[in-house]
Design a protein around this motif. Structure first.
Motif, PDB file in Angstrom:
ATOM      1  N   THR A 181       0.839  -1.201   0.000  1.00 17.55           N
ATOM      2  CA  THR A 181       0.000   0.000   0.000  1.00 17.55           C
ATOM      3  C   THR A 181       0.866   1.241   0.000  1.00 17.55           C
ATOM      4  O   THR A 181       0.585   2.220  -0.698  1.00 17.55           O
ATOM      5  CB  THR A 181      -0.922  -0.011   1.238  1.00 17.55           C
ATOM      6  OG1 THR A 181      -1.744  -1.182   1.206  1.00 17.55           O
ATOM      7  CG2 THR A 181      -1.802   1.225   1.280  1.00 17.55           C
ATOM      8  N   TYR A 185       0.901   4.108  -2.941  1.00 14.57           N
ATOM      9  CA  TYR A 185       0.546   5.488  -2.608  1.00 14.57           C
ATOM     10  C   TYR A 185       1.650   6.457  -3.010  1.00 14.57           C
ATOM     11  O   TYR A 185       1.399   7.486  -3.655  1.00 14.57           O
ATOM     12  CB  TYR A 185       0.266   5.611  -1.109  1.00 14.57           C
ATOM     13  CG  TYR A 185      -0.216   6.996  -0.710  1.00 14.57           C
ATOM     14  CD1 TYR A 185      -1.569   7.298  -0.727  1.00 14.57           C
ATOM     15  CD2 TYR A 185       0.687   7.990  -0.338  1.00 14.57           C
ATOM     16  CE1 TYR A 185      -2.023   8.562  -0.389  1.00 14.57           C
ATOM     17  CE2 TYR A 185       0.244   9.266  -0.008  1.00 14.57           C
ATOM     18  CZ  TYR A 185      -1.100   9.539  -0.031  1.00 14.57           C
ATOM     19  OH  TYR A 185      -1.534  10.800   0.284  1.00 14.57           O
ATOM     20  N   TRP A 189       0.626   9.006  -5.827  1.00 19.75           N
ATOM     21  CA  TRP A 189       0.332  10.330  -5.283  1.00 19.75           C
ATOM     22  C   TRP A 189       1.588  11.202  -5.160  1.00 19.75           C
ATOM     23  O   TRP A 189       1.487  12.406  -4.987  1.00 19.75           O
ATOM     24  CB  TRP A 189      -0.336  10.202  -3.913  1.00 19.75           C
ATOM     25  CG  TRP A 189      -1.812   9.990  -3.992  1.00 19.75           C
ATOM     26  CD1 TRP A 189      -2.792  10.934  -3.881  1.00 19.75           C
ATOM     27  CD2 TRP A 189      -2.501   8.738  -4.194  1.00 19.75           C
ATOM     28  NE1 TRP A 189      -4.027  10.365  -4.005  1.00 19.75           N
ATOM     29  CE2 TRP A 189      -3.894   9.015  -4.190  1.00 19.75           C
ATOM     30  CE3 TRP A 189      -2.076   7.422  -4.373  1.00 19.75           C
ATOM     31  CZ2 TRP A 189      -4.844   8.037  -4.361  1.00 19.75           C
ATOM     32  CZ3 TRP A 189      -3.021   6.437  -4.552  1.00 19.75           C
ATOM     33  CH2 TRP A 189      -4.385   6.728  -4.546  1.00 19.75           C
ATOM     34  N   TYR A 193       3.713   8.424   2.641  1.00 21.15           N
ATOM     35  CA  TYR A 193       2.591   7.582   3.067  1.00 21.15           C
ATOM     36  C   TYR A 193       2.475   7.588   4.595  1.00 21.15           C
ATOM     37  O   TYR A 193       3.474   7.545   5.305  1.00 21.15           O
ATOM     38  CB  TYR A 193       2.804   6.148   2.566  1.00 21.15           C
ATOM     39  CG  TYR A 193       1.797   5.161   3.093  1.00 21.15           C
ATOM     40  CD1 TYR A 193       0.515   5.101   2.566  1.00 21.15           C
ATOM     41  CD2 TYR A 193       2.144   4.270   4.115  1.00 21.15           C
ATOM     42  CE1 TYR A 193      -0.414   4.186   3.039  1.00 21.15           C
ATOM     43  CE2 TYR A 193       1.218   3.343   4.588  1.00 21.15           C
ATOM     44  CZ  TYR A 193      -0.056   3.311   4.050  1.00 21.15           C
ATOM     45  OH  TYR A 193      -0.960   2.400   4.524  1.00 21.15           O
ATOM     46  N   THR A 199      -6.398   5.373   1.813  1.00 20.72           N
ATOM     47  CA  THR A 199      -6.723   5.887   0.472  1.00 20.72           C
ATOM     48  C   THR A 199      -6.554   4.824  -0.601  1.00 20.72           C
ATOM     49  O   THR A 199      -7.413   4.665  -1.481  1.00 20.72           O
ATOM     50  CB  THR A 199      -5.826   7.097   0.135  1.00 20.72           C
ATOM     51  OG1 THR A 199      -6.005   8.104   1.137  1.00 20.72           O
ATOM     52  CG2 THR A 199      -6.172   7.679  -1.216  1.00 20.72           C
ATOM     53  N   VAL A 200      -5.446   4.090  -0.558  1.00 21.93           N
ATOM     54  CA  VAL A 200      -5.186   3.077  -1.575  1.00 21.93           C
ATOM     55  C   VAL A 200      -6.254   1.987  -1.526  1.00 21.93           C
ATOM     56  O   VAL A 200      -6.772   1.556  -2.561  1.00 21.93           O
ATOM     57  CB  VAL A 200      -3.778   2.465  -1.408  1.00 21.93           C
ATOM     58  CG1 VAL A 200      -3.602   1.260  -2.329  1.00 21.93           C
ATOM     59  CG2 VAL A 200      -2.710   3.506  -1.694  1.00 21.93           C
TER      60      VAL A 200
END
Length: 233
Positions: A181, A185, A189, A193, A199-200
């Motif tokens: 993850t 991210y 993004w 992280y 979010t992921v």
């Protein structure tokens, strides 16, 4: 007339302007960035064929930028540096650069290296007759076209957001590889992280709802519990 676009990344405006003049005179298109962070923003919106990347820059240096770029892009990168020590060259090449040039350099040598890297890149990435174009990824009945940003699942067009598309493309281009993850991210993004950030996970769920016939039993994006996500090879 050439149509390749070259990104010049250097915080010294005089050097950017000088390199730009030589490249423009050779028929290349140029865009510029003052540091690694700006370069990453340019790559989000502009198709780049080669990057000239200075090492010593504020905010994000060339080595850090090269590592980030290589997470998703494979165009040639030529490092530029005022340092000539072997260790600096090794660092540049091990972070993903294709070539290394020490400042001050002869503009003719720079042009020669640019042309050489572009020729090599085009040769290695030229489509083979009868093979699927490199912009098209096919996974059974899932088709991803990275050139047009179109996705088709079971013959129907699927509308993904830019972030959803980036996640799907990242997993599809690296089939069989598990991405955490955190890595997903930070690659998509381009921000640090935070462990509590889901979010992921939310984006993966939305992608599954759009491309999977049964999101609860996904055919494409698999969860590797405690590790991350992958698309089966």
């Amino acid at each position: 007339m050439r149509n390749e676009t070259i990104l010049i990344v250097d915080n010294e405006k005089e050097i950017v302007e000088l390199i730009g003049i030589y490249l423009t005179n050779e028929g290349y298109l140029t865009v510029s960035a003052g540091d690694g962070l700006e370069a990453l923003e340019v790559l989000k919106t502009t198709e780049i064929d080669l990057i000239l990347l200075d090492i010593m820059m504020p905010n994000m240096n060339g080595l850090e930028a090269c590592l980030e770029i290589r997470k998703a892009k494979n165009m040639p990168i030529i490092m530029l540096s005022a340092k000539s020590e072997d260790m600096d060259k090794i660092l540049g090449l091990t972070t993903g650069a294709d070539d290394y040039l020490t400042k001050p350099f002869n503009p003719l040598e720079l042009l020669a290296r640019v042309k050489s890297q572009l020729r090599r890149y085009k040769r290695l990435n030229a489509p083979i007759p009868g093979e699927t174009p490199p912009s098209r990824i096919e996974l059974d009945d899932l088709i991803i076209d990275t050139a047009t940003h179109e996705v088709y699942a079971e013959g129907r067009e699927v509308k993904l957001t830019p972030r959803e598309f980036s996640i799907l493309e990242m997993l599809a281009r690296n089939r069989g590889i598990v991405f955490s993850t955190e890595r997903i991210y930070e690659s998509v993004w381009n921000n640090p992280y935070f462990e509590s950030d889901n979010t992921v996970m939310v984006h993966i769920r939305k992608i599954r709802e759009k491309i999977e016939s049964n999101p609860r039993q996904p055919k494409f994006i698999k969860t590797v519990w405690g590790v991350g996500y992958k698309i089966e090879s």
